[in-house]
Design an enzyme around this catalytic site. Structure first.
Site, PDB file in Angstrom:
ATOM      1  N   ASP A 186      -4.559  -6.994  -7.630  1.00  0.00           N
ATOM      2  CA  ASP A 186      -4.865  -6.224  -6.427  1.00  0.00           C
ATOM      3  C   ASP A 186      -5.124  -4.782  -6.882  1.00  0.00           C
ATOM      4  O   ASP A 186      -4.840  -4.412  -8.024  1.00  0.00           O
ATOM      5  CB  ASP A 186      -3.681  -6.300  -5.456  1.00  0.00           C
TER       6      ASP A 186
ATOM      7  N   HIS B 263       0.841  -1.195   0.000  1.00  0.00           N
ATOM      8  CA  HIS B 263       0.000   0.000   0.000  1.00  0.00           C
ATOM      9  C   HIS B 263       0.882   1.253   0.000  1.00  0.00           C
ATOM     10  O   HIS B 263       0.484   2.305  -0.507  1.00  0.00           O
ATOM     11  CB  HIS B 263      -0.901   0.046   1.250  1.00  0.00           C
TER      12      HIS B 263
END
Length: 544
Positions: free
Chosen positions: A268, A194
């Site tokens: 993702d 992230h």
């Protein structure tokens, strides 16, 4: 390019998120103008069961009215445990909370994994959700892992494979498509994708022995979809910059050709910094992912990036950088997924919400959840005290951002500088309440690194940690308390990954207990163990 037909095809290769509890103008535009064939729901879209059902019906009706040939895949991050976008929380009353990966693995029984996943899938299917981004197939090899941790079934590839397969089977049994993640493996890294780009320096032989084992087993068992992750593995991609999700060597050569995966490959979310900060950002990343061989590209949050990804894909097709014949072949896999898990328009539309049936289902599921959590709590060392009727002190740590997949969800309270607010976390407040149901006099203290240990610790202390192996200040506080509270029985409860309980720094406390997650349900189960109502039978799926 035949704009109309090609744009309809291209739309099937994306899964986008949106904001709100109702169909927004943004998501309506994505479905009607861009023909997007897959939607991801986030926690921000979930208020209650009936609302989600109404929302999904509206999304499907929008798609049908826009001329979509097949219903939408409606996905969600429902790993159970700490990543449970569909489960009930402070602001929503939705699905049943079941144990997450490490907690369910601590039971030692894959049948719990299968049964809990099937039960969760039945709830999701009843409101129209048909795609769950689960199970996590990552082997948590690195105790310092900031993003997987308790989302993994452990550090033994064989057991991870066993439990991941059980979850996949349970979801499929409940009518929801599983998506094993994060291929080729996010467990041996100490960087969160992230926030940055993790690099895993392993040979192909090492990957075969660890990271790839669970995925191979899932592929052999026919898992419906696999999610690729944003980590660099140079031994596979041949360079030190391209994330697996954007690498043809990983997506096509390894996953499709070598491992013979025939299902749908989804990336993702590309809005993570590991992709977002690359040249060209998210829109170019979408083109790279499709060129690498991904079937579906995920972008969860920002409408401008949704539009950008679509427009850049159109341009890439026109310039010959993406080929429609490859996209159509890929589209056949998406169609097969839809036929299996969505059915026909008649299957998804016009089904009224059956509140009575849902209440009955959730009553049954609550019992299963409680049983699984009771089997998951582990006594790592020592023996539990019999607390007297005097004062019990419960100490819980201040909230820190340690895991972007869990802590940085929208809506978390922050200061003006972006730090998580220094308040008692709601899950720790619920744990203190669990203790109060068992003891007449309970004091709940929230501690920070500068905690003043010169105080009365009553007749017993329950000292809660959260990843104290990484936030070592928690153990500093514990050591100071042990000096100050000599003679007071201390139970240390590791409320997330249990690595700190294997440290010499906890020697001398009466008992060390692990709950493997800090959901209210896991902490309630831990309280029942600490107060000797239930015998701890769980075993840690990780060690040092």
């Amino acid at each position: 390019m035949n704009l109309s037909d090609d744009k309809r095809e291209i739309g099937q290769h994306f899964v986008f998120g949106f904001h709100g509890h109702e169909v927004s103008e943004d998501v309506r535009e994505l479905i009607t103008k861009y023909h997007v064939g897959n939607i991801i729901l986030m926690k921000r879209n979930v208020r209650n069961m009936k609302q989600v059902h109404t929302l999904v019906q509206s999304l499907q009706q929008c798609a049908r009215d826009a001329g979509h040939m097949y219903p939408l895949m409606i996905g969600i991050d429902q790993e159970n445990g700490l990543v449970s976008a569909f489960s009930s929380a402070a602001k929503c009353q939705a699905g049943t909370q079941f144990p997450g990966a490490m907690a369910i693995a601590a039971t030692g029984d894959p049948e719990y994994a299968r049964n809990c996943s099937a039960a969760s899938a039945r709830e999701m299917k009843a409101v129209g959700i048909n795609w769950s981004y689960s199970p996590v197939g990552d082997v948590n090899s690195d105790p310092q892992n900031p993003v997987i941790g308790v989302r993994s079934f452990g550090d033994d590839p064989k057991k991870v494979a066993q439990f991941a397969k059980a979850v996949s089977d349970g979801l499929t049994e409940g009518g929801v498509a599983p998506s094993a993640k994060h291929f080729p493996g996010h467990g041996d890294t100490n960087i969160d994708s992230h926030l940055g780009l993790p690099i895993i320096n392993k040979s192909r032989m090492e990957l075969d022995q660890t990271e790839l084992k669970p995925f191979k087993e899932l592929i052999d068992a026919g898992v419906a979809s696999i999610m690729t992750g944003h980590m660099v593995i140079q031994a596979l991609s041949g360079d030190g910059e391209t994330p697996a999700s954007l690498s043809r060597a990983v997506t096509t050569t390894l996953l499709r050709n070598d491992l013979l995966f025939k299902g749908v490959i989804v990336t993702d979310c590309l809005e993570m910094n590991s992709v977002k900060e690359r040249q060209g950002g998210v829109p170019h990343g979408a083109v790279e992912a499709l060129a690498a061989g991904a079937d579906v590209v995920m972008v969860c949050h920002t409408m401008a990036l949704h539009r950008g990804a679509m427009e850049d894909t159109y341009k890439a097709v026109q310039k010959g950088k993406l080929h429609m014949d490859e996209l159509r072949k890929s589209g056949e896999r998406i169609t097969a997924l839809k036929r299996k898990f969505t059915g026909t328009w008649d299957d998804v539309l016009g089904n009224p919400f059956d509140e009575k049936a849902m209440n009955a289902l959730q009553a049954t599921n609550k019992k299963l959840s409680e049983e699984a959590y009771a089997k998951s709590t582990a006594l790592i060392s020592g023996s539990l005290p019999m607390f007297s009727s005097g004062k019990i002190v419960v100490m819980t740590p201040i909230v820190e951002s340690l895991n972007a997949a869990v802590d940085d969800a929208e809506g978390v309270q922050r200061t003006g500088k972006g730090h998580v607010r220094n308040t008692a976390a709601p899950y720790y407040v619920s744990f203190a309440e669990s203790v109060r149901r068992r003891a007449a006099d309970v004091e709940h203290l929230v501690y920070a690194a500068d905690f003043d240990c010169r105080r009365d610790f009553g007749e017993g202390l329950i000292f809660v940690t959260r990843n104290a192996d990484r936030s070592a200040w928690q153990l500093d506080v514990l050591e100071n308390i042990r000096i100050q509270a000599s003679g007071v029985p201390i139970v240390v409860l590791a409320s997330c990954a249990p690595y700190e309980l294997f440290s010499g720094r906890v020697l001398g406390v009466q008992a060390c207990v692990a709950s493997f997650e800090y959901t209210g349900e896991a902490l309630e189960a831990a309280a029942s163990v600490i107060f000797n109502e239930v015998i701890a039978v769980g075993e840690s799926p990780v060690s040092i």
